[in-house]
Write an enzyme that holds these catalytic residues in place. Sequence first.
Site, PDB file in Angstrom:
ATOM      1  N   THR A 173      23.048 -31.109 -18.133  1.00  0.00           N
ATOM      2  CA  THR A 173      22.794 -29.762 -17.589  1.00  0.00           C
ATOM      3  C   THR A 173      24.037 -29.231 -16.872  1.00  0.00           C
ATOM      4  O   THR A 173      24.468 -28.095 -17.101  1.00  0.00           O
ATOM      5  CB  THR A 173      21.581 -29.780 -16.641  1.00  0.00           C
ATOM      6  OG1 THR A 173      20.508 -30.466 -17.283  1.00  0.00           O
ATOM      7  CG2 THR A 173      21.150 -28.372 -16.288  1.00  0.00           C
ATOM      8  N   GLY A 197      12.805 -34.845 -16.510  1.00  0.00           N
ATOM      9  CA  GLY A 197      12.990 -34.670 -15.063  1.00  0.00           C
ATOM     10  C   GLY A 197      13.241 -33.225 -14.674  1.00  0.00           C
ATOM     11  O   GLY A 197      13.447 -32.347 -15.507  1.00  0.00           O
ATOM     12  N   ASP A 198      13.197 -32.981 -13.389  1.00  0.00           N
ATOM     13  CA  ASP A 198      13.586 -31.711 -12.769  1.00  0.00           C
ATOM     14  C   ASP A 198      13.774 -32.064 -11.288  1.00  0.00           C
ATOM     15  O   ASP A 198      14.017 -33.249 -10.973  1.00  0.00           O
ATOM     16  CB  ASP A 198      12.489 -30.633 -12.989  1.00  0.00           C
ATOM     17  CG  ASP A 198      12.962 -29.219 -12.647  1.00  0.00           C
ATOM     18  OD1 ASP A 198      13.602 -28.591 -13.492  1.00  0.00           O
ATOM     19  OD2 ASP A 198      12.719 -28.741 -11.514  1.00  0.00           O
ATOM     20  N   ASN A 251      21.228 -33.682  -9.472  1.00  0.00           N
ATOM     21  CA  ASN A 251      21.701 -33.998 -10.820  1.00  0.00           C
ATOM     22  C   ASN A 251      22.552 -32.876 -11.422  1.00  0.00           C
ATOM     23  O   ASN A 251      23.653 -33.117 -11.923  1.00  0.00           O
ATOM     24  CB  ASN A 251      20.492 -34.289 -11.722  1.00  0.00           C
ATOM     25  CG  ASN A 251      20.897 -34.458 -13.174  1.00  0.00           C
ATOM     26  OD1 ASN A 251      20.788 -33.531 -13.968  1.00  0.00           O
ATOM     27  ND2 ASN A 251      21.410 -35.625 -13.535  1.00  0.00           N
ATOM     28  N   GLN A 258      11.036 -21.735 -19.913  1.00  0.00           N
ATOM     29  CA  GLN A 258      11.359 -22.842 -20.820  1.00  0.00           C
ATOM     30  C   GLN A 258      11.137 -22.460 -22.286  1.00  0.00           C
ATOM     31  O   GLN A 258      11.849 -22.922 -23.172  1.00  0.00           O
ATOM     32  CB  GLN A 258      10.511 -24.059 -20.435  1.00  0.00           C
ATOM     33  CG  GLN A 258      11.067 -25.390 -20.904  1.00  0.00           C
ATOM     34  CD  GLN A 258      12.156 -25.947 -19.998  1.00  0.00           C
ATOM     35  OE1 GLN A 258      12.025 -25.908 -18.786  1.00  0.00           O
ATOM     36  NE2 GLN A 258      13.219 -26.479 -20.569  1.00  0.00           N
ATOM     37  N   LYS A 318       7.868 -28.859 -24.388  1.00  0.00           N
ATOM     38  CA  LYS A 318       8.982 -29.652 -23.847  1.00  0.00           C
ATOM     39  C   LYS A 318       9.418 -29.023 -22.543  1.00  0.00           C
ATOM     40  O   LYS A 318       9.639 -27.813 -22.464  1.00  0.00           O
ATOM     41  CB  LYS A 318      10.160 -29.624 -24.856  1.00  0.00           C
ATOM     42  CG  LYS A 318      11.377 -30.406 -24.381  1.00  0.00           C
ATOM     43  CD  LYS A 318      11.256 -31.870 -24.720  1.00  0.00           C
ATOM     44  CE  LYS A 318      12.220 -32.754 -23.955  1.00  0.00           C
ATOM     45  NZ  LYS A 318      11.726 -33.161 -22.609  1.00  0.00           N
ATOM     46  N   SER A 365      17.995 -33.402 -24.251  1.00  0.00           N
ATOM     47  CA  SER A 365      16.676 -34.041 -24.330  1.00  0.00           C
ATOM     48  C   SER A 365      16.178 -34.030 -25.773  1.00  0.00           C
ATOM     49  O   SER A 365      15.625 -35.024 -26.267  1.00  0.00           O
ATOM     50  CB  SER A 365      15.653 -33.296 -23.460  1.00  0.00           C
ATOM     51  OG  SER A 365      15.730 -33.711 -22.125  1.00  0.00           O
ATOM     52  N   LYS A 403      14.338 -20.579 -23.279  1.00  0.00           N
ATOM     53  CA  LYS A 403      15.490 -21.486 -23.171  1.00  0.00           C
ATOM     54  C   LYS A 403      15.496 -22.464 -24.346  1.00  0.00           C
ATOM     55  O   LYS A 403      16.507 -22.664 -25.009  1.00  0.00           O
ATOM     56  CB  LYS A 403      15.384 -22.255 -21.849  1.00  0.00           C
ATOM     57  CG  LYS A 403      16.539 -23.204 -21.588  1.00  0.00           C
ATOM     58  CD  LYS A 403      16.239 -24.230 -20.499  1.00  0.00           C
ATOM     59  CE  LYS A 403      15.799 -23.611 -19.199  1.00  0.00           C
ATOM     60  NZ  LYS A 403      15.792 -24.597 -18.079  1.00  0.00           N
ATOM     61  N   LYS A 422       6.003 -27.286 -18.769  1.00  0.00           N
ATOM     62  CA  LYS A 422       6.563 -27.709 -17.478  1.00  0.00           C
ATOM     63  C   LYS A 422       5.452 -28.351 -16.674  1.00  0.00           C
ATOM     64  O   LYS A 422       4.274 -28.084 -16.915  1.00  0.00           O
ATOM     65  CB  LYS A 422       7.085 -26.496 -16.703  1.00  0.00           C
ATOM     66  CG  LYS A 422       8.063 -26.864 -15.592  1.00  0.00           C
ATOM     67  CD  LYS A 422       9.462 -27.025 -16.133  1.00  0.00           C
ATOM     68  CE  LYS A 422      10.406 -27.608 -15.128  1.00  0.00           C
ATOM     69  NZ  LYS A 422      11.801 -27.547 -15.594  1.00  0.00           N
TER      70      LYS A 422
HETATM   71  P1  NDP Z   1      17.638 -32.658  -7.909  1.00  0.00           P
HETATM   72  O1  NDP Z   1      16.347 -33.034  -7.296  1.00  0.00           O
HETATM   73  O2  NDP Z   1      18.500 -33.696  -8.494  1.00  0.00           O
HETATM   74  O3  NDP Z   1      18.524 -31.848  -6.857  1.00  0.00           O
HETATM   75  C1  NDP Z   1      18.061 -30.678  -6.275  1.00  0.00           C
HETATM   76  C2  NDP Z   1      19.095 -30.162  -5.292  1.00  0.00           C
HETATM   77  O4  NDP Z   1      18.711 -28.851  -4.854  1.00  0.00           O
HETATM   78  C3  NDP Z   1      19.194 -30.997  -4.041  1.00  0.00           C
HETATM   79  O5  NDP Z   1      20.482 -30.858  -3.509  1.00  0.00           O
HETATM   80  C4  NDP Z   1      18.147 -30.342  -3.132  1.00  0.00           C
HETATM   81  O6  NDP Z   1      18.400 -30.551  -1.762  1.00  0.00           O
HETATM   82  C5  NDP Z   1      18.296 -28.888  -3.488  1.00  0.00           C
HETATM   83  N1  NDP Z   1      16.971 -28.227  -3.379  1.00  0.00           N
HETATM   84  C6  NDP Z   1      15.877 -28.506  -4.095  1.00  0.00           C
HETATM   85  N2  NDP Z   1      14.833 -27.733  -3.735  1.00  0.00           N
HETATM   86  C7  NDP Z   1      15.271 -26.967  -2.779  1.00  0.00           C
HETATM   87  C8  NDP Z   1      14.655 -25.965  -2.006  1.00  0.00           C
HETATM   88  N3  NDP Z   1      13.370 -25.571  -2.165  1.00  0.00           N
HETATM   89  N4  NDP Z   1      15.404 -25.378  -1.089  1.00  0.00           N
HETATM   90  C9  NDP Z   1      16.682 -25.751  -0.934  1.00  0.00           C
HETATM   91  N5  NDP Z   1      17.334 -26.691  -1.642  1.00  0.00           N
HETATM   92  C10 NDP Z   1      16.638 -27.289  -2.542  1.00  0.00           C
HETATM   93  O7  NDP Z   1      17.271 -31.531  -8.998  1.00  0.00           O
HETATM   94  P2  NDP Z   1      18.136 -31.032 -10.231  1.00  0.00           P
HETATM   95  O8  NDP Z   1      19.581 -31.069  -9.901  1.00  0.00           O
HETATM   96  O9  NDP Z   1      17.638 -31.701 -11.441  1.00  0.00           O
HETATM   97  O10 NDP Z   1      17.647 -29.512 -10.325  1.00  0.00           O
HETATM   98  C11 NDP Z   1      18.341 -28.431  -9.686  1.00  0.00           C
HETATM   99  C12 NDP Z   1      17.961 -27.126 -10.362  1.00  0.00           C
HETATM  100  O11 NDP Z   1      18.355 -27.170 -11.746  1.00  0.00           O
HETATM  101  C13 NDP Z   1      16.476 -26.780 -10.378  1.00  0.00           C
HETATM  102  O12 NDP Z   1      16.320 -25.377 -10.320  1.00  0.00           O
HETATM  103  C14 NDP Z   1      16.029 -27.266 -11.757  1.00  0.00           C
HETATM  104  O13 NDP Z   1      14.866 -26.598 -12.197  1.00  0.00           O
HETATM  105  C15 NDP Z   1      17.236 -26.880 -12.579  1.00  0.00           C
HETATM  106  N6  NDP Z   1      17.414 -27.568 -13.862  1.00  0.00           N
HETATM  107  C16 NDP Z   1      17.446 -28.921 -13.947  1.00  0.00           C
HETATM  108  C17 NDP Z   1      17.664 -29.548 -15.149  1.00  0.00           C
HETATM  109  C18 NDP Z   1      17.804 -31.026 -15.276  1.00  0.00           C
HETATM  110  O14 NDP Z   1      18.086 -31.484 -16.394  1.00  0.00           O
HETATM  111  N7  NDP Z   1      17.654 -31.798 -14.232  1.00  0.00           N
HETATM  112  C19 NDP Z   1      17.798 -28.762 -16.385  1.00  0.00           C
HETATM  113  C20 NDP Z   1      17.823 -27.340 -16.188  1.00  0.00           C
HETATM  114  C21 NDP Z   1      17.618 -26.788 -14.972  1.00  0.00           C
HETATM  115  P3  NDP Z   1      17.618 -31.725  -0.977  1.00  0.00           P
HETATM  116  O15 NDP Z   1      18.327 -32.991  -1.355  1.00  0.00           O
HETATM  117  O16 NDP Z   1      17.754 -31.352   0.448  1.00  0.00           O
HETATM  118  O17 NDP Z   1      16.205 -31.668  -1.456  1.00  0.00           O
HETATM  119  O1  2IT Z   2      14.568 -26.877 -16.617  1.00  0.00           O
HETATM  120  C1  2IT Z   2      14.886 -27.670 -17.543  1.00  0.00           C
HETATM  121  O2  2IT Z   2      15.328 -27.272 -18.616  1.00  0.00           O
HETATM  122  C2  2IT Z   2      14.738 -29.100 -17.283  1.00  0.00           C
HETATM  123  N1  2IT Z   2      14.351 -29.491 -16.197  1.00  0.00           N
HETATM  124  C3  2IT Z   2      15.012 -30.087 -18.381  1.00  0.00           C
HETATM  125  C4  2IT Z   2      13.838 -30.192 -19.304  1.00  0.00           C
HETATM  126  C5  2IT Z   2      13.914 -31.268 -20.343  1.00  0.00           C
HETATM  127  O3  2IT Z   2      12.910 -31.418 -21.037  1.00  0.00           O
HETATM  128  O4  2IT Z   2      14.936 -31.953 -20.487  1.00  0.00           O
END
Ligand code: NDP
Ligand code: 2IT
Length: 460
Positions: free
Chosen positions: A224, A179-180, A255, A125, A104, A392, A128, A140
């Site tokens: 998250t 997603g991520d 997100n 993961q 997952k 999830s 976690k 992943k």
């Molecule tokens: P999104 O794509 O929704 O948003 C990512 C944000 O981070 C945007 O503001 C983006 O800016 C910025 N960003 C992404 N990559 C970079 C980079 N290389 N350098 C600088 N800024 C960057 O992603 P999420 O919000 O889903 O994910 C954010 C973090 O949270 C990640 O580390 C992800 O692995 C982690 N995460 C996400 C989960 C989820 O459920 N979605 C769960 C657990 C962890 P820009 O718009 O300019 O690209």
């Molecule tokens: O990093 C993470 O935990 C996620 N992007 C969410 C993974 C999931 O399966 O919901």
Amino acid sequence: MNTGILSSAVSNEKATQYVQEVYETVVKRNLHESEFHQAVKEILECLTPVFAKQPKYMEAGILERIVEPERMITFRVPWVDDQGKTQVNRGFRVQFNSAIGPYKGGLRFHPSVNASIIKFLGFEQIFKNSLTGQPIGGGKGGSDFNPKGKSDGEIMRFTQSFMTELYRHIGPDTDVPAGDIGVGAREIGYLYGQYKRIRGAYESGVLTGKGIVYGGSLTRTEATGFGCVYFVNEMLKSAGLSFEGKKVVVSGSGNVAIYAIKKATQLGAKVVACSDSNGYIYDENGIDLKTVQRLKEVERKRISDYIIEHPTATYVEGFNKIWSIPCDIALPCATQNEIDEAAAKVLVANGVKAVGEGANMPSTLEAIEVFIQANVLFGPAKAANAGGVAVSALEMAQNSSRFAWTFDEVDDKLQTIMKNIYENSMHAAAEYGCPGNLVVGSNIAGFLKVADAMLAQGII
Ligand code: NDP
Ligand code: 2IT
């Protein structure tokens, strides 16, 4: 490999040597994969006291096995852009560990994606997912595809091509992506549609983060960010503090960041800044979340456009400059290694009281050490951002039962899960000689369940 995270824990020479040898093999076998090395180093060092106390895990070679993915899939993703030109990207899925449940973990679409990034995320993961208390293994995936500036048609064609290969490796009982970065509701919709079309069956549980109208769970979108704030709230409570009246800085505007801002604000904090990969906005009246959501979620624009509608706010160019803003609570919610040692020192000098990692591995090992030495309340990613994957798993449960819970039912479960993760991590930290150290506690608590399952299942 001493990172300084593990100051007072009980260890012994044999355990230290075992961990060192496994780490060296990982470096040799995965040359140039610096993010993967970093994730492994943090976890392995924290586990040394476990091997000192319980040599059975050493004897069964748990560590040698857990650092090697069960399977790593790479594939070609060809697609045709709006100009009629053929494009080729690389797709990945790492199926890291299935000891406690089907693989997952999310999918990331970002140009920086490579084997190292996917493996660090997949490795994190495992632990976690174990911490959530739910039956989910670690995986992943993703692609080096860059969604920025692409039309909806291009996103759909790329995503369909990606699923045309991925479908044969996943399923509700084998591997369940979500997603991520770069993969949100729109991409999950296209991925699900293509999977359903190829499989010829309505297998809701094959993906999570789905739209509510076709099997998604209420609260998954928020999970998250909300979960991260719930976790930080537990840390604050332990120190007699709360979010009320605190100045908060959140990096990112995707997100995770959006719903961290929402919940922190609901709990009485003032979130003064957020960012994207180009720069940050500062609004001393508190960020207007509706504008951020419309700009980033709907219009897919840059965060700099915020100041057009809010002329009293300021915009500062530069990716991780945001950490120079004085704040009580910092929530890094953008990407890996966004807080380095220098940024951590500035945060500490400015009086930060708590750091909650919404992103995966946003602090370097040196930055973590700075926070721990300064006694900052530090919520590490695999604990603080586990709310997303936890909901999830609740989505999978609802899909299996062909039944849906209300927003509040899921939110209540999420709060309980985050509290349990906090308590179990604190308990493990104390038991293994590092009281209050949630980095050590979350790594050990996450590891033990997976290790016991691996012990029970034999050498596989
Ligand atoms: P999104 O794509 O929704 O948003 C990512 C944000 O981070 C945007 O503001 C983006 O800016 C910025 N960003 C992404 N990559 C970079 C980079 N290389 N350098 C600088 N800024 C960057 O992603 P999420 O919000 O889903 O994910 C954010 C973090 O949270 C990640 O580390 C992800 O692995 C982690 N995460 C996400 C989960 C989820 O459920 N979605 C769960 C657990 C962890 P820009 O718009 O300019 O690209
Ligand atoms: O990093 C993470 O935990 C996620 N992007 C969410 C993974 C999931 O399966 O919901």
